[in-house]
Design a protein around this motif. Structure first.
Motif, PDB file in Angstrom:
ATOM      1  N   LEU A 156      12.448   0.006  -0.944  1.00  0.00           N
ATOM      2  CA  LEU A 156      11.675  -0.722  -1.941  1.00  0.00           C
ATOM      3  C   LEU A 156      10.387  -0.007  -2.344  1.00  0.00           C
ATOM      4  N   THR A 157       9.910   0.912  -1.507  1.00  0.00           N
ATOM      5  CA  THR A 157       8.641   1.575  -1.818  1.00  0.00           C
ATOM      6  C   THR A 157       8.803   3.034  -2.226  1.00  0.00           C
ATOM      7  N   LEU A 158       9.775   3.729  -1.619  1.00  0.00           N
ATOM      8  CA  LEU A 158       9.944   5.154  -1.902  1.00  0.00           C
ATOM      9  C   LEU A 158      11.254   5.473  -2.606  1.00  0.00           C
TER      10      LEU A 158
ATOM     11  N   PRO B  70       0.803  -1.226   0.000  1.00  0.00           N
ATOM     12  CA  PRO B  70       0.000   0.000   0.000  1.00  0.00           C
ATOM     13  C   PRO B  70       0.834   1.273   0.000  1.00  0.00           C
ATOM     14  N   LEU B  71       1.998   1.217   0.668  1.00  0.00           N
ATOM     15  CA  LEU B  71       2.875   2.392   0.661  1.00  0.00           C
ATOM     16  C   LEU B  71       3.426   2.640  -0.736  1.00  0.00           C
TER      17      LEU B  71
ATOM     18  N   LEU C 213       3.256   5.843  -5.904  1.00  0.00           N
ATOM     19  CA  LEU C 213       3.051   5.971  -7.348  1.00  0.00           C
ATOM     20  C   LEU C 213       2.295   7.248  -7.700  1.00  0.00           C
ATOM     21  N   ALA C 214       1.582   7.806  -6.711  1.00  0.00           N
ATOM     22  CA  ALA C 214       0.846   9.057  -6.940  1.00  0.00           C
ATOM     23  C   ALA C 214       1.742  10.283  -6.791  1.00  0.00           C
TER      24      ALA C 214
ATOM     25  N   PRO D   6       8.809   2.795  -5.921  1.00  0.00           N
ATOM     26  CA  PRO D   6       7.535   2.060  -5.993  1.00  0.00           C
ATOM     27  C   PRO D   6       7.385   1.182  -7.221  1.00  0.00           C
ATOM     28  N   GLN D   7       8.130   1.485  -8.288  1.00  0.00           N
ATOM     29  CA  GLN D   7       7.981   0.687  -9.500  1.00  0.00           C
ATOM     30  C   GLN D   7       8.706  -0.652  -9.422  1.00  0.00           C
ATOM     31  N   VAL D   8       9.496  -0.856  -8.361  1.00  0.00           N
ATOM     32  CA  VAL D   8      10.157  -2.152  -8.189  1.00  0.00           C
ATOM     33  C   VAL D   8       9.109  -3.254  -8.060  1.00  0.00           C
TER      34      VAL D   8
END
Length: 501
Positions: free
Chosen positions: A319-321, A134-135, A140-141, A345-347
């Motif tokens: 991995l998320t940011l 979810p993070l 992605l936004a 986030p695209q990982v």
């Protein structure tokens, strides 16, 4: 449910023979590094970066991750047995762990550290699986302005949480940004700060910088210290804790795990900060604080759980940011970039096998740590008796060969020596090199997002405050800067770091 299904998919990737082997190698090497004082996970990951270039990206990151959380586990062994922390995050484990060993209870102390670590590692794995997706969707936004502001907040937070002087931490951040700017400008093609040196046209290579600042500098610093001779207090007999040990330890393990889960997310946080905070919290809430420092089992359970949980959740921002939380994670970000994978986030969407494979490997790796290490306790202690001066020449040769083979360049070896000397001076003068590495990794990303944001806004800087996400992040960064300047905060921070040492 989707997260659990993806975790099972990642588990299938993690238990493939090749990945399982590299997970085992990472956990074993990490434990060895944790056991041997003077060679931390940052230096080890830096030294092994060249070896990972020839591995698949997933296998490379699984091995590097194993080294990181394996080092947190291994550091507790010598902290308990010989009062010699192999890793910074194990310093507080010495306080009560060694006292337990002197009382003939080294076995229960080691078992509590192992069980607390594996519990925290398993909980942290599920925590990452549940909250990272979810993070990543939220990230992605983010637009270019939001990403730039997020990185500004990350660097400011790294300054606040860095050990030592705030001014020195700020200086290291600025130096890292300057070093990341060396090379050819992508848009204009102009060379920046190359001083006419052709080898700098492509910029400063990440590997010699990291290996020099951490591996070479660490070796030079340790050569100044007198070698310590290891003596074991008492025999290691029964490993199984008593019922009273379990009664006292399990609440501490739960609290330590919770602290580690949260602090691992913060830039500059991770294992070391988590272990100190967990120990302090246990001592403050205890009805018998006088027991701490005299063999309290909670003084082993809490920090060991916290450092393992903090080590693993520090992967979430990466991995998320795309924001490395500490120096080891910055090295892994560099490894991902070298493999052509952009952290962020695209990982999860572009490389789901890597994303879920690395997360699931932590579950496998934590179980491996207990299985392979408790029988090897006497082996690790025997290794401590080998004179350190026999290790260092081999490490330096390994570093030089690894750096040279990257581009078959003598210039990279010269950079390794230069940054090694700089890193040694930084340590002597009290400059922590971790903020430099963080800003060096984030520098190109910040510049790229700054340019994109300005282009999309037609050159108007107001885009950084008109975007709600960017405005909130910049406000948070400003709030941290104001907090830094408050005398009460500075006094509390100085006191905390004095206790840490």
């Amino acid at each position: 449910m989707d997260s659990m299904a993806n975790l099972l998919h990642g588990l299938g990737i993690a238990v493939q023979p090749g990945n399982l082997f590299y997970c085992f190698v990472g956990a074993l090497v990490g434990t060895l590094i944790g056991v041997l004082p003077g060679i931390g996970p940052v230096a080890t990951v830096a030294m092994l970066l060249p070896a990972t270039f020839y591995l698949p990206p997933t296998s490379a990151l699984i091995m590097l991750a194993g080294i990181y959380y394996g080092a947190q586990y291994g550091g507790s062994t010598t902290a308990i047995l010989v009062n010699l922390p192999g890793e910074n995050s194990s310093v507080v484990t010495c306080l009560d762990g060694y006292q337990m060993a002197r009382q003939g209870r080294a076995g229960p102390a080691l078992a509590v550290a192992a069980l607390g670590s594996v519990f925290a590692g398993i909980v942290a794995t599920f925590f990452i699986a549940l909250f990272a997706p979810p993070l990543a969707e939220v990230a992605l936004a983010f637009g270019p302005a939001d990403y730039f502001s997020l990185m500004v907040l990350g660097l400011v937070a790294a300054i606040v949480l860095a050990q030592g002087s705030l001014v020195k931490a700020l200086a290291m951040i600025i130096l890292g940004l300057l070093l990341s700017s060396v090379g050819t400008d992508v848009e204009s093609g102009a060379r920046r700060m190359t001083f006419g040196i052709v080898d700098l046209a492509d910029g400063i290579n990440f590997v010699p910088l990291a290996m020099g600042l951490f591996a070479i500098a660490e070796i030079i610093t340790n050569l100044e210290k007198p070698e310590q001779r290891v003596t074991i207090s008492g025999r290691i007999e029964n490993l199984w804790p008593t019922l009273d040990d379990f009664r006292r330890a399990w609440p501490a393990v739960l609290r330590g795990t919770g602290i580690g889960l949260f602090l691992g997310l913060l830039p500059g946080g991770g294992a070391m900060l988590s272990s100190f905070v967990a120990y302090s919290a246990e001592k403050r809430i205890s009805k018998e604080p006088h027991r701490f420092g005299r063999g309290a089992v909670e003084g082993v359970a809490a920090p060991e759980s916290a450092n393992n949980a903090g080590a693993q959740t520090s992967f979430i921002p990466l991995l998320t940011l795309g924001i490395p939380a500490n120096a080891v994670i910055a090295l892994m970000a560099g490894a991902m970039m070298i493999h052509g994978i952009q952290p962020g986030p695209q990982v999860m969407t572009k490389n789901p096998d890597l994303f879920w494979g690395v997360i699931a490997s932590m579950l496998v790796g934590n179980i491996m740590l207990v299985v392979i290490n408790l029988p090897l306790i006497r082996v690790w202690v025997a290794l401590l008796k080998i004179p350190y001066h026999l290790f260092y020449p081999a490490i330096i040769v390994f570093c030089c060969i690894g750096v040279y083979t990257l581009n078959n360049s003598n210039f990279d070896v010269m950079l390794l020596v230069l940054f090694g000397f700089m890193g040694y001076l930084f340590m002597k003068w009290g400059f922590e090199p971790a903020p430099l590495l963080l800003s060096f990794v984030l520098g190109p990303l910040m510049e790229e997002n700054l340019r994109r944001a300005m282009q999309l806004s037609g050159g108007s800087a107001s885009t950084f405050v008109t975007s709600p996400i960017s405005a909130v992040l910049l406000a948070a960064a400003l709030g941290l800067l104001i907090l830094i300047m408050l005398p009460s905060f500075q006094k509390t921070r100085e006191t905390a770091f004095v206790e840490d040492r």
